[in-house]
Enzyme design. Structure first.
Site, short mmCIF file in Angstrom:
data_model
loop_
_atom_site.label_atom_id
_atom_site.label_comp_id
_atom_site.label_asym_id
_atom_site.label_seq_id
_atom_site.Cartn_x
_atom_site.Cartn_y
_atom_site.Cartn_z
N GLN A 186 5.69 36.93 28.74
CA GLN A 186 6.97 37.61 28.54
C GLN A 186 7.03 38.89 29.36
O GLN A 186 8.08 39.54 29.39
CB GLN A 186 7.15 37.96 27.05
CG GLN A 186 7.26 36.75 26.14
CD GLN A 186 7.23 37.14 24.67
OE1 GLN A 186 6.40 36.65 23.92
NE2 GLN A 186 8.13 38.00 24.24
N GLU A 213 3.92 38.97 24.94
CA GLU A 213 4.46 40.23 25.45
C GLU A 213 3.35 41.10 26.02
O GLU A 213 3.53 41.79 27.02
CB GLU A 213 5.20 40.97 24.34
CG GLU A 213 5.85 42.26 24.81
CD GLU A 213 6.64 42.98 23.73
OE1 GLU A 213 6.94 44.16 23.90
OE2 GLU A 213 6.97 42.34 22.71
N CYS A 217 -3.98 13.20 23.20
CA CYS A 217 -5.05 14.20 23.28
C CYS A 217 -6.30 13.73 22.55
O CYS A 217 -7.38 14.30 22.73
CB CYS A 217 -4.60 15.55 22.73
SG CYS A 217 -4.44 15.61 20.93
N THR A 246 -9.94 9.59 15.97
CA THR A 246 -9.36 10.78 15.35
C THR A 246 -10.43 11.71 14.82
O THR A 246 -10.17 12.91 14.66
CB THR A 246 -8.41 10.38 14.21
OG1 THR A 246 -9.11 9.53 13.29
CG2 THR A 246 -7.20 9.63 14.76
N VAL A 263 -14.00 11.30 15.99
CA VAL A 263 -14.91 11.48 17.13
C VAL A 263 -14.30 12.41 18.16
O VAL A 263 -14.99 13.24 18.76
CB VAL A 263 -15.27 10.12 17.76
CG1 VAL A 263 -16.11 10.31 19.02
CG2 VAL A 263 -16.04 9.25 16.76
N VAL A 308 -15.86 3.57 17.68
CA VAL A 308 -14.59 4.26 17.88
C VAL A 308 -13.44 3.28 17.67
O VAL A 308 -13.42 2.21 18.28
CB VAL A 308 -14.50 4.87 19.30
CG1 VAL A 308 -13.10 5.40 19.55
CG2 VAL A 308 -15.52 5.96 19.48
N VAL A 309 -12.52 3.65 16.79
CA VAL A 309 -11.29 2.87 16.63
C VAL A 309 -10.10 3.75 16.98
O VAL A 309 -9.45 3.57 17.99
CB VAL A 309 -11.18 2.29 15.21
CG1 VAL A 309 -9.86 1.51 15.05
CG2 VAL A 309 -12.36 1.38 14.91
N ARG A 327 9.03 50.41 13.56
CA ARG A 327 10.18 49.57 13.22
C ARG A 327 10.16 49.23 11.73
O ARG A 327 11.22 49.14 11.10
CB ARG A 327 10.22 48.31 14.08
CG ARG A 327 11.50 47.49 13.87
CD ARG A 327 11.64 46.39 14.89
NE ARG A 327 12.18 46.85 16.16
CZ ARG A 327 13.47 46.85 16.49
NH1 ARG A 327 14.37 46.46 15.60
NH2 ARG A 327 13.86 47.25 17.66
N GLU A 330 15.80 37.80 16.95
CA GLU A 330 14.98 38.27 15.85
C GLU A 330 15.72 38.51 14.54
O GLU A 330 15.17 38.26 13.46
CB GLU A 330 14.27 39.57 16.26
CG GLU A 330 13.27 39.40 17.37
CD GLU A 330 12.73 40.73 17.87
OE1 GLU A 330 11.59 41.07 17.53
OE2 GLU A 330 13.47 41.42 18.59
#
Length: 1487
Positions: free
Chosen positions: A890, A925, A101, A324, A326, A320-321, A1006, A1417
């Site tokens: 969900q 959800e 990425c 990370t 740029v 650029v190397v 809850r 849960e």
């Protein structure tokens, strides 16, 4: 609406004019790429662009969708691929995992890229790494799995040893598993795995001829498990499985070398000769973001490019190397660079690491991983150990392996981050930079000392055309010369430091003492740049090396770094405390090394002659002070192991025995499917990258890509959105807003309970949170859509409202969702009311005393951080009258419903399909719905498919998270001979609901239901309410308010224990519910009402088996001997109610088809998001038909197969869909019984099905299940009927909120460094009652994953907003923690070092299918045992004894600043002034 014409994307790049001239200089103009053993065809390679990531190229051009986009910042590892390239120096192939990425596609020129598809496939055969991960349950949702597979594969290609894997598996995150099964899978394949299998005697227990008589612990435990008829599997047990996973492929480790293209190895090949030439690629097919890529192969070429394009008017360049930094700038800051220059590794001087007697020379572009390993290798020579090991130790914790493999020191220096790790270390060494440029006479060089390189924030002393050619680090003296690295972050692995430091002390023997001759103390995180503590150094130099000297220097240091409370980055007092604590650690470290040096000199006559004799006496540290040396930087990473234990598999009857007709078609040799630890049915697909997620679905021709337009302010009116600039972007097809919903005849309002939100916020209405959706831009590519979204001009009115961000602000303003206010009372109201006026107890309590306490307690929010962000593909059809919505949700029906209403389409013409989710945890959800609606509106308006996948930062900003809670309580207990017995509690629970209601009411409810946890308060009142703020709308999250209700209950137990000066374990055990007692909501804990009440028995079991008293004594003994390291422990119980609290939601349907070949297809209303639901449903169906699980398949969840579904949530899915599937199966089986009788017990299901089909028998059935009305449903508003039986529990007339309870206990021990706040989880023992497990492997995986999430919530995970506590974040009201760079979930290194999980035996559950229990849960809160263990350690270390509010999460800052030692008190007083306030100081937090 008719399709809009597709515009061709064209942009004239001025560098086109330069192509001829550079071609004449020998530059290539076509990249050479290899992927998965094959050369990429020229036409595809030509599509690689200068501003394109490798991930984009692989997914969009090569259509290899195995690598996933998780964050776009190299922080999660989902995108990991392996780069293989020939090392020009060694001529060996090196294999490196990288983040696709971030890595530019063109940086892979001349490299071989291996994606997960190239490692192995389901069809072609699994690689041993993939098979081990599959068989050992290493994947759950599977989204992170391809990246983890590649990371492990890459490490094996370099060094297949366990220690190497443990050291370097640090660049991937998993939100589901808790990491233990992944560690087991990786370790099982290591070369030294079999060496680790042996017991202490050297023989594997189960192969030992003396097994019967052996009393070693390992053998005793193994035999005990066998005697108990339970299954026990440990990490060690899995090590011998290597041969099974290899399946005869003994040469699998060589696969990366075998796949490496021969053309790249042969230096005389046409390809290699071509690659020796420089590269120039001019981007001709894009628009504003395009540029030119250069890859020079010599230093002269590189410097020539810098000179040519660095001059004024030439447009500039970016070197650029690793990309990370740029990559982050282009992705998140939208920076545009006309030229990117990426030097080849043949430029030797910048890719060098050389050690000479005087200097360590490091090339400016040398990858950090190479520096790390070369530094370690150099350290084997004693002359260089103290010089290179500090660099190695700092780098091993710098970012991740994937980042270190590409990032370089030069980039780190030029970026000039004020919180860099290496820059302070280099500054402390007195290192210099060699800066090179091309001048008229050739290459000119100048040297700049590192401290002088940093001019101001992000500005450095570098001239146009210059490059950091190398870094020169002076070699330290053999004796009396010391450099040490220090850092502290929120998480150890892959995290940016809060404070980092390099300290250099040199001493000389003089006048009978060791005198400090040189001191250089450099810090990151204390100023806008890397900074030297010059005044502190002056205080040290010339003084005797002693504790008093360092104490004085510490005072100077704290004054020198006098950070204001509102300093950018916050944490002022903590940062000052860390700097001072690092200096204290430096004293300890040098004292020990100095003593060692003196002893070494005394033992070596040659060296002794160089120094005065005798040497001065070195004052030895006290034994308890040795713990101050502790540093994770140099400590070996631990081997993380665990034992999993569960009852022997069985098929148990559950609720089906009562409600479903008995039926069987099982043959004579039918095997059981239920109760077996079957692997996840998609496990192999996860591990090969062949499992499709929403963003992987091949898009139809003409698909458009969407980008949301979000508000950047709140509390003001949204006046106008000007579309003109957005629509002018080439490739943008449309921009759609609330007006377009009106055009479609749709409805803009939506909401899961109250329709109080807009899909697109309409102009003229007030914006209620930063990040409200104003519109969506769609375009031919994602890039142009995103550019269009940024170009749209939004006009806001003035901010009129007071921006309410926190719960306390909402309470002050009376800002509530009043419909959520619910309360419950039981017992004597006068006793409860009396708490208000009673004074808090002071003194030493005695028998008969009533101890009353009061206070408040805060628990923080938590980001879901599912690895797959929200994604939708909306496809119109039938002249745009129908819509198919592929969504990562969900809630399939809710998505269908609102996509239909927003587009003016009948629900019957909208189908929502869900293949699988890459994690959900409640976050999908409801909060996925409006995102799908935005895509649906755009698809309906354009008549074209629209793909909308949120980037991580947007997803985190707008999708909400776990609710923060503030609890205000009063409680009392009576002191008895046994101990304190609870009398009463009055507690008010407030949650931060955000700007809209969403599910904040049920979450509050809850919490109300769980506010007792497992304790009986005879007199009890609880009220819960959701607060209305300007945060994003918060939502469901694993536990759904239950953990936030239990936390204050546990806090009250600890508060009482501290006031009574008693062990909290005694207070907990004494006050647990007994069988037959009722909860405050009227539910009796007992077999007939809610199943066996097991918590006391489970507590006693763990207490005895672990010998907790002995452990506590050992902890106390450890703490006596260690002043700065403290250990703590906690044993924590939980009960979690299972059912939707909204009665109507307790229902589920399934559609089952039996085919004539004997296979079964099941469709049901639940979605698969890693919890193994589809696998369990298949097991239930397989059991019903008497066939292997492999013959049952669940394809997808679709609203045209099973309609009117309920969101997959509340841990109810197996209960609902297992039962309704069994209902459908038994209907079919009943119809087949005559054919079984006719064909006999030997007949296969296929032959029975064929016979039935020929006799026109329906082999499809719809199953349905809803728990009995008497077991679910609770109404707070129901008053007590006049004739209600007096013997019934209070509040039972309101209903029954839960069908049953899943119960558990967990014991955890931790070790905390109180000079930094760093903690290690040494051991966690978890025991959970899950009934009779349908699949124990899946259940244990769920327990481990839930525990780890709970641990994260309560320790390192911290959500931060721009609020009054964080004024340095802007704009006010926005969220700061919007990615893995700022928000830290547990990493591989955070797993408990010993992580044992057991399922309780003899705990059948008559209220669910096959006597099982919900598991997703309930174990979450047990992870908070880590928090309570940390709190115990803090309590033992505090300089101020007695009660203290220790808020959750226990971040490193909160741990360190709660100790109230001399350093932290000075720092707090320095920042906030008053000493009393300093003692009660609470670190900043967004509650």
């Amino acid at each position: 609406m008719a399709p809009l014409p597709q515009e061709k994307l064209l942009y004239e790049n001025d560098d086109l004019e330069l192509v001829d001239s550079f071609s004449k200089k020998g530059y290539r103009t076509k990249p050479i790429l290899y992927v998965n053993g094959e050369k990429v065809p020229e036409d595809l390679a030509a599509k690689a662009r200068s501003n394109q990531t490798l991930l984009s190229f692989l997914r969009d051009v090569m259509k290899l969708r195995g690598s996933k986009l998780g964050c776009s910042e190299g922080g999660c590892g989902a995108c990991s691929v392996m780069i293989s390239k020939k090392d020009p120096k060694s001529n060996q192939v090196k294999h490196l995992a990288v983040n696709a990425c971030l890595m530019p596609a063109l940086a892979a020129d001349g490299c071989h890229v291996t994606t997960v598809e190239g490692i192995g496939t389901v069809k072609g055969g699994l690689h041993p790494v993939q098979k081990a991960m599959t068989d050992l349950h290493g994947s759950q949702c599977g989204f992170c799995t391809p990246g983890i597979i590649v990371a492990i594969y890459s490490l094996f290609a370099s060094n297949p040893s366990a220690k190497y894997i443990e050291e370097h598996l640090d660049g991937n995150l998993c939100r589901c598993t808790g990491y233990r099964p992944i560690w087991d899978a990786a370790r099982s394949l290591c070369d030294d795995a079999e060496d680790l299998v042996k017991g202490p005697c050297g023989t594997a227990c189960r192969e030992c001829p003396e097994r019967h008589d052996c009393e070693q612990d390992c053998n005793v435990e193994d035999k005990k498990a066998a005697e108990e008829k339970s299954v026990c599997s440990s990490s060690v047990d899995k090590l011998p499985l290597k041969k099974e996973f290899e399946e005869g492929k003994s040469n699998w480790v060589d696969q990366p070398n075998d796949m490496f293209p021969k053309d790249l190895m042969d230096e005389n090949s046409v390809t290699s000769i071509a690659l020796s030439k420089p590269l120039m690629i001019v981007d001709q097919v894009e628009y504003q973001g395009s540029g030119t890529w250069f890859k020079p192969t010599t230093l002269e070429q590189l410097l020539s490019l810098l000179k040519e394009f660095g001059e004024d008017g030439q447009g500039g360049y970016k070197l650029v190397v690793g990309n990370t930094e740029v990559g982050i700038e282009t992705r998140f800051k939208h920076s545009i660079y006309p030229r990117l220059i990426s030097p080849a590794e043949t430029v030797e001087s910048i890719f060098d690491f050389t050690v000479t007697p005087e200097t360590v020379m490091i090339g400016g572009c040398t990858p950090l991983s190479h520096v790390q390993h070369e530094a370690e290798a150099a350290a084997k020579d004693p002359k260089y150990t103290r010089t290179t090991m500090p660099m190695h130790d700092m780098l091993r914790w710098f970012a991740s392996t994937q980042i270190r493999n590409v990032a370089c020191l030069g980039g780190n220096l030029v970026t000039a981050s004020p919180i860099s790790d290496m820059n302070p270390l280099l500054a402390s060494f007195g290192a210099s930079l060699v800066l090179s440029k091309l001048s008229g006479s050739g290459v000119s060089r100048r040297k700049v000392p590192v401290p002088e390189f940093f001019l101001s924030y992000r500005k450095v002393n570098i001239e146009p055309g210059e490059i950091v050619e190398s870094v020169e680090v002076p070699v330290l003296n053999k004796y009396f010369d010391y450099v040490k690295p220090f850092k502290q972050a929120r998480r150890r692995e892959d995290d940016i430091s809060i404070v980092t430091s390099g300290m250099h002390i040199r001493v000389v023997p003089k006048d009978g003492a060791f005198v400090i001759e040189h001191a250089s103390l450099a810090f990151g995180g204390m100023a806008p740049t890397t900074v030297l503590a010059k005044e502190t150094a002056k205080a040290l130099v010339g003084s005797e090396f002693s504790r008093s000297t360092f104490d004085k220097a510490q005072e100077v240091l704290m004054k020198e770094f006098n950070l204001p409370e509102g300093v950018p980055g916050g944490q002022a007092a903590y940062r000052i405390t860390l700097a001072a604590s690092f200096l204290q650690k430096m004293y300890f470290a040098v004292a020990v090394d100095l003593k060692a040096d003196a002893e070494a000199i005394a033992a070596d006559a040659t060296d002794a002659a160089k120094f005065p004799s005798p040497l001065p006496t070195v004052v030895a540290l006290d034994e308890e002070e040795i713990s101050g040396l502790d540093s994770f930087l140099s400590a070996p990473k631990p081997t993380l192991v665990g034992v999993q234990k569960y009852p022997a598999p069985k098929v148990a009857d559950g609720l089906e025995k009562e409600i479903l007709p008995a039926a069987s078609v099982a043959g004579k040799d039918s095997a059981s499917a239920v109760g077996k630890p079957s692997v996840h049915q998609s496990g192999s697909l996860h591990c090969t990258g062949e499992a499709l997620y929403c963003d992987d679905i091949p898009e139809p021709a003409g698909t458009l890509h969407g980008a949301l337009i979000l508000s950047t302010a709140c509390g003001c009116v949204f006046e106008k959105l000007d579309k003109e600039a957005a629509l002018a972007i080439p490739g943008v097809v449309g921009l759609f807003t609330a007006e377009d919903i009106d055009v479609l005849g749709g409805k803009n309002l939506w909401g899961p309970i109250a329709k109080d939100e807009h899909i697109f916020h309409p102009a003229g209405e007030k914006i209620r949170t930063v990040g409200q959706v104003l519109g969506v831009v769609v375009g031919e590519s994602l890039e142009c859509a995103e550019m269009g979204a940024r170009a749209a001009k939004v006009s806001y009115g003035p901010v009129e409202d007071k921006i309410i961000m926190t719960i306390e602000e909402a309470i002050s303003a009376g800002s509530y969702f009043e419909s959520t206010r619910h309360s419950l009372t039981r017992g004597d109201v006068s006793v409860i009311d009396g708490l208000k006026d009673a004074k808090d107890f002071e003194g030493t309590p005695k028998v008969g005393d009533i101890v009353k306490i009061s206070g408040s307690y805060s628990t923080g929010a938590q980001e879901h951080f599912y690895l797959e962000t929200n994604s939708t593909l909306a496809v119109p059809s039938e002249s745009d009258t129908n819509l198919t919505i592929y969504a990562s949700t969900q809630a399939a029906t809710k998505t269908q419903t609102y996509c239909a209403s927003s587009t003016g389409t009948p629900a019957s013409k909208v189908v929502c399909k869900v293949k699988r989710l890459g994690g959900g945890f409640g976050g999908k959800e409801t909060r996925s719905v409006f995102i799908s609606c935005a895509a649906a509106v755009a698809a309906k308006r354009t008549g074209r498919a629209v793909r909308l996948t949120l980037p991580r930062n947007q997803d985190m900003l707008i999708s909400g998270h776990r609710h923060a809670f503030v609890s205000k309580y009063s409680a009392s207990a009576e002191i008895t001979e046994e101990g304190p017995k609870l009398l009463a509690m009055d507690i008010h629970l407030y949650n931060n609901g955000g700007y809209s209601l969403d599910l904040s009411g049920p979450v509050s409810d809850r919490a109300v239901f769980h506010s007792d946890n497992v304790y009986f308060f005879p007199n009890f009142r609880v009220e819960g309410v959701a607060c209305k703020t300007h945060q994003a709308s918060h939502t469901a999250y694993r536990g759904f308010g239950g953990p936030q209700g239990m936390a204050p209950a546990e806090h009250v137990m600890e508060h009482l224990a501290q006031v009574c000066n008693l062990d909290v374990g005694l207070v907990r055990r004494l006050n647990m519910y007994k069988e037959g007692q009722a909860t405050h909501f009227g539910q009796i804990l007992g077999e007939k009402q809610s199943g066996k009440w097991n918590v006391p028995r489970m507590w006693d079991k763990l207490w005895a088996e672990l010998d907790v008293e002995k452990r506590q004594n050992e902890i106390a003994e450890f703490n006596k001997k260690n002043k700065y390291l403290k250990r703590g422990a906690a044993l924590i119980p939980t009960k979690f109610g299972v059912a939707f609290t909204a009665k109507y939601m307790n229902q589920g349907g399934a559609l089952v088809h039996l085919y004539t070949d004997g296979t079964v297809l099941v469709s049901h209303g639940g979605t698969e998001m890693g919890q193994g639901l589809h696998t369990k449903v298949c097991q239930v169906a397989a059991q019903a038909f008497g066939i292997p699980i492999e013959m049952v398949y669940v394809n997808e969840t679709a609203t045209d197969k099973v309609a009117n579904t309920i969101p997959t949530a509340a841990s109810m899915s197996t209960d609902l869909y297992g039962m309704c599937t069994l209902d459908a199966c038994r209907q079919i089986v009943k119809r087949l019984e005559p054919y079984r009788e006719k064909l006999g017990p030997e007949a296969s299901l296929a032959s029975i099905a064929s016979a039935a089909h020929m006799n026109r028998v329906d082999m499809s059935a719809h199953g349905f299940f809803a728990p009995d009305d008497s077991r679910v449903g609770f109404d707070f508003t129901v008053e007590k009927p006049a004739d209600y039986p007096a013997d019934k529990p209070e509040n039972s007339w309101k209903g029954n909120p839960f069908n049953y309870f899943t119960q558990g206990v967990a014991y955890t021990e931790v070790e905390v460094d109180f000079l930094t706040g760093n903690h290690r989880t040494l051991i966690s023992e978890v025991l959970v009652d899950v009934g009779s497990s349908v699949n124990p492997a899946i259940d244990i995986g769920q327990i481990e994953g839930a525990f780890t999430q709970g641990m994260g919530w309560s320790t390192i995970e911290e959500v931060v907003y721009a609020d009054e506590d964080h004024k340095w974040v802007r704009p006010y009201g926005t969220m700061f923690t919007t990615g893995p760079g700022t928000y830290k979930i547990p990493a591989f290194n955070d797993q408990p070092e010993i992580f044992n999980v057991s399922l309780m035996e003899d705990v059948d559950n008559p209220f669910a299918v096959h006597s099982s229990k919900a598991v997703g849960e309930p174990p979450f809160y047990l992870g908070a045992s880590v928090f309570y263990a940390i709190k115990d350690a803090v309590r033992r270390a505090r300089a101020t004894p007695g009660y203290f509010e220790f808020r959750l999460p226990a971040t490193s800052e909160r741990i360190r600043m709660s100790v109230n030692d001399e350093i932290s008190m000075k720092a707090k007083k320095q920042v906030i002034g008053d000493e009393r306030d300093a003692a009660e100081y609470q670190v900043q937090g967004s509650f």
